[in-house]
Design an enzyme around this catalytic site. Structure first.
Site, PDB file in Angstrom:
ATOM      1  N   ALA A 243      39.378  18.384  26.688  1.00 48.09           N
ATOM      2  CA  ALA A 243      38.008  18.491  26.184  1.00 48.09           C
ATOM      3  C   ALA A 243      38.013  19.167  24.824  1.00 48.09           C
ATOM      4  O   ALA A 243      38.884  19.989  24.530  1.00 48.09           O
ATOM      5  CB  ALA A 243      37.130  19.273  27.162  1.00 48.09           C
ATOM      6  N   ASP A 244      37.048  18.806  24.023  1.00 45.08           N
ATOM      7  CA  ASP A 244      36.899  19.468  22.722  1.00 45.08           C
ATOM      8  C   ASP A 244      35.464  19.310  22.255  1.00 45.08           C
ATOM      9  O   ASP A 244      34.697  18.519  22.808  1.00 45.08           O
ATOM     10  CB  ASP A 244      37.866  18.884  21.684  1.00 45.08           C
ATOM     11  CG  ASP A 244      38.259  19.912  20.639  1.00 45.08           C
ATOM     12  OD1 ASP A 244      37.416  20.212  19.769  1.00 45.08           O
ATOM     13  OD2 ASP A 244      39.383  20.440  20.700  1.00 45.08           O
TER      14      ASP A 244
END
Length: 205
Positions: free
Chosen positions: A81-82
């Site tokens: 995730a980012d």
């Protein structure tokens, strides 16, 4: 007791983010964490050369994190995730120190910006699901005194946030409007993620 999570191993989060871990655990998912070890600035440089927009950059970073950990643990379900913050055409990063945080808040004050959160699920070194959501936030016009007071109240934890604010704490005082899902603002498109896990047969509910 019935089980929500169907795989034998826990979900492997390719991140050491305490906030993302909290969101996943609160949703009842069993989670382990592992740092992806990727060079995020190198990924961003390649993305800039390709002309990727901020949402696509977030997706690229999430996928690279997931793939890096999935190659080390091919039998696990891995989540990368980012989040990318963009105001107009400018992409912001976590500030290095208080002065950088102050300047970033001055830049965002009185303006609308976007938080693009992305996730990627990988199995066996291959990305099997990609997901993203965006939120749009407008900061109040802020005086230098207001910014300094906020930084005093919030403390050094603000340096852990790309937006230099923590909406769940003192940061809520900085905003005029907030449009978007709370988990997306915190850095994880949780509802699309849960839908993706259901598609993969990882959730019983």
């Amino acid at each position: 007791m019935p089980a929500l999570w169907t795989p034998s191993d826990k979900l492997l989060l390719a991140s050491t983010s305490a906030t993302r871990l909290m969101l996943l655990v609160s949703a009842g998912l069993p989670v382990e964490t592992q740092d992806s070890g990727i060079d995020e600035r190198a990924v961003e440089g390649a993305a800039a050369h390709e002309g990727l927009d901020p949402p696509s950059l977030a997706g690229r970073l999430a996928a690279e994190k997931a793939l890096a950990v999935s190659r080390r643990h091919p039998d696990r379900v891995v989540l990368g995730a980012d989040q990318v913050l963009a105001c107009d055409a400018q992409v912001f990063h976590k500030p290095a120190d208080r002065e950088a945080a102050r300047l970033q808040l001055k830049r965002l004050a009185g303006r609308r910006h976007s938080l693009h959160s992305a996730g990627a699920l990988a199995i066996g070194g291959q990305a099997v699901e990609r997901l993203s959501e965006s939120a749009h936030l407008t900061l109040r016009p802020l005086t230098d005194q207001a910014i300094d007071l906020y930084l005093d109240l919030a403390g050094p934890d603000v340096l852990k946030s790309v937006g230099v604010y923590q909406l769940e704490g003192f940061g809520i005082h900085l905003f005029e409007t907030v449009e978007g899902d709370h988990s997306t603002i915190l850095g994880l498109p949780l509802l699309p993620l849960l839908a993706a896990l259901r598609r993969l047969g990882c959730l019983a509910l």
